[in-house]
Design an enzyme around this catalytic site. Structure first.
Site, mmCIF file in Angstrom:
data_model
loop_
_atom_site.group_PDB
_atom_site.id
_atom_site.type_symbol
_atom_site.label_atom_id
_atom_site.label_comp_id
_atom_site.label_asym_id
_atom_site.label_seq_id
_atom_site.Cartn_x
_atom_site.Cartn_y
_atom_site.Cartn_z
ATOM 1 N N TYR A 28 0.455 -1.095 0.320
ATOM 2 C CA TYR A 28 -0.200 -0.103 0.115
ATOM 3 C C TYR A 28 0.694 1.375 0.473
ATOM 4 O O TYR A 28 1.595 1.958 0.672
ATOM 5 C CB TYR A 28 -0.566 -0.300 1.179
ATOM 6 C CG TYR A 28 -1.679 1.595 1.321
ATOM 7 C CD1 TYR A 28 -2.448 1.643 -0.575
ATOM 8 C CD2 TYR A 28 -2.152 2.003 2.321
ATOM 9 C CE1 TYR A 28 -3.346 2.413 0.477
ATOM 10 C CE2 TYR A 28 -3.137 3.341 2.518
ATOM 11 C CZ TYR A 28 -3.076 3.741 1.561
ATOM 12 O OH TYR A 28 -4.131 4.329 1.603
ATOM 13 N N ASP B 290 -2.324 -1.596 -3.579
ATOM 14 C CA ASP B 290 -2.364 -0.257 -3.933
ATOM 15 C C ASP B 290 -1.436 0.702 -3.860
ATOM 16 O O ASP B 290 -1.133 1.243 -3.277
ATOM 17 C CB ASP B 290 -3.430 0.034 -3.262
ATOM 18 C CG ASP B 290 -3.888 1.866 -3.707
ATOM 19 O OD1 ASP B 290 -3.687 2.461 -4.699
ATOM 20 O OD2 ASP B 290 -4.686 2.822 -3.088
ATOM 21 N N HIS C 130 -12.641 1.997 -4.113
ATOM 22 C CA HIS C 130 -11.439 1.068 -5.005
ATOM 23 C C HIS C 130 -12.454 -0.044 -5.290
ATOM 24 O O HIS C 130 -13.224 -0.524 -4.828
ATOM 25 C CB HIS C 130 -10.667 0.543 -4.335
ATOM 26 C CG HIS C 130 -9.279 1.533 -4.001
ATOM 27 N ND1 HIS C 130 -8.264 1.858 -5.229
ATOM 28 C CD2 HIS C 130 -8.960 2.489 -3.461
ATOM 29 C CE1 HIS C 130 -7.660 2.815 -4.918
ATOM 30 N NE2 HIS C 130 -7.935 3.278 -3.303
#
Length: 262
Positions: free
Chosen positions: A107, A150, A253
Site C-alpha cells: 500500500y 494499491d 476501489h
C-alpha cells in the site's frame, strides 16, 4: 498449482467485512490481498473469513490507518515486511506459497494533494517510498514473485479518464510515473493486467466525490497486479470487478484479479 489472486483496497476491513465475505463467496479467489485495512491485526475479523475457507492470514496493522493483509485458502508462510522510507507504517507484507511463489502486498502512500515535496511532506514520503522499493529490488532481484496492491499511481494515458487534465494531479504526475517505472524496472516486473488487457481505458478507483461515479466515469487505475518474468507467462484471465464499486457502502476501489497456472 493453478490459483487465482485478487487485490483490493478495502478502506476499513472491519467496516466492510460483509463486502469482503461477499467477494470471497462470489469470486472464490484462492488468495485475497487487502490494503488500507485500518485495523490492528488482532481485530481483523479473520474468523468470518476462515469460515469461508480462508484459514491462512498474514497481516500488518495499525489502528485507524494503513494496514495490509493476505487471506489465503492455500497454505502460506510469512516472508517478511518492509518499512520503506522509515515511515513506521503498516504498508507491506509478504507471504510464500508451498510452490515457492512469493506474494508481496503493498500500500504505497497516497501523497497528499500538492505534487511538490517542498511544500507537501506526504508527496516526498511517497517518492521516497518508491525509491526504497526500487533500491530493495535492485539489491535483491525478485524471482518467482507476484506484487499486488494499491500503488496509488495510474501510470499510462489509458489508465486515467483524462491524461491532459491529470498531469498535475497527484497519482498521475510525470515524476510519480517515472518513480513507479524505475521501481518496476528494478524488479523486472510485468504488469499482468496490461499484459492481458493491453488496450483501452481501464480503471480500478472512482472518487467518492462524484455524485454518480458510474455515469461520470472519472476513474484511475491505481491498483496493480504484477509478476516476475519467470512466471508472467503463466498468468491469464485478468479482470477488474467494476461492479463491486457499486455495492452498498463500497470501497472507492474495485478488486483486481488474475489467475496463474503454475
Amino acid at each position: 498449482m493453478p490459483f487465482t489472486i485478487a487485490t483490493w483496497n478495502i478502506n476499513s476491513v472491519r467496516l466492510r467485512a460483509p463486502l469482503v465475505e461477499r467477494l470471497l463467496r462470489e469470486e472464490v479467489p484462492d488468495i485475497l490481498c487487502l490494503q488500507e485495512c485500518k485495523s490492528p491485526v488482532e481485530k481483523i475479523p479473520r474468523d468470518a473469513f476462515a469460515a469461508l475457507g480462508y484459514t491462512h492470514m498474514i497481516a500488518r496493522g495499525q489502528k485507524g490507518y494503513n494496514g495490509v493483509a493476505i487471506l489465503s485458502k492455500l497454505p502460506i508462510e510469512e516472508a517478511g515486511a518492509e518499512d520503506h522510507a522509515g515511515l513506521g507504517h503498516a504498508r507491506h507484507v509478504a507471504g510464500r506459497l508451498e510452490n515457492g511463489v512469493t506474494v508481496h502486498n503493498f500500500y504505497v502512500p497516497a501523497g497528499g494533494d500538492v505534487p511538490d515535496r517542498a511544500v507537501n511532506e506526504k508527496f516526498g514520503q511517497k517518492l521516497d517510498y518508491l525509491t526504497d522499493m526500487r533500491d530493495a529490488f535492485r539489491c535483491m532481484p525478485p524471482e518467482k514473485a507476484i506484487l499486488v496492491g494499491d500503488l496509488n499511481i495510474a501510470p499510462g494515458e489509458e489508465d486515467v479518464w483524462s491524461h491532459k487534465q491529470l498531469l498535475k494531479i497527484v497519482s498521475h504526475t510525470p515524476v510519480e510515473v517515472a518513480h513507479l517505472e524505475e521501481m518496476r524496472e528494478a524488479g523486472s516486473w510485468v504488469d499482468i493486467t496490461r499484459q492481458d488487457i493491453p488496450d483501452g481505458k481501464l480503471y480500478s478507483w472512482w472518487s467518492y466525490r462524484a455524485r454518480d461515479w458510474d455515469a461520470a466515469d472519472k476513474g484511475r487505475r491505481l491498483d496493480h497486479l504484477w509478476a516476475t518474468p519467470d512466471i508472467s507467462g503463466a498468468a491469464h484471465s485478468s479482470r477488474i470487478l467494476r461492479h463491486v464499486r457499486g455495492w452498498e457502502k463500497p470501497s472507492d476501489h474495485a478488486p483486481v484479479l488474475a489467475s496463474f497456472d503454475l
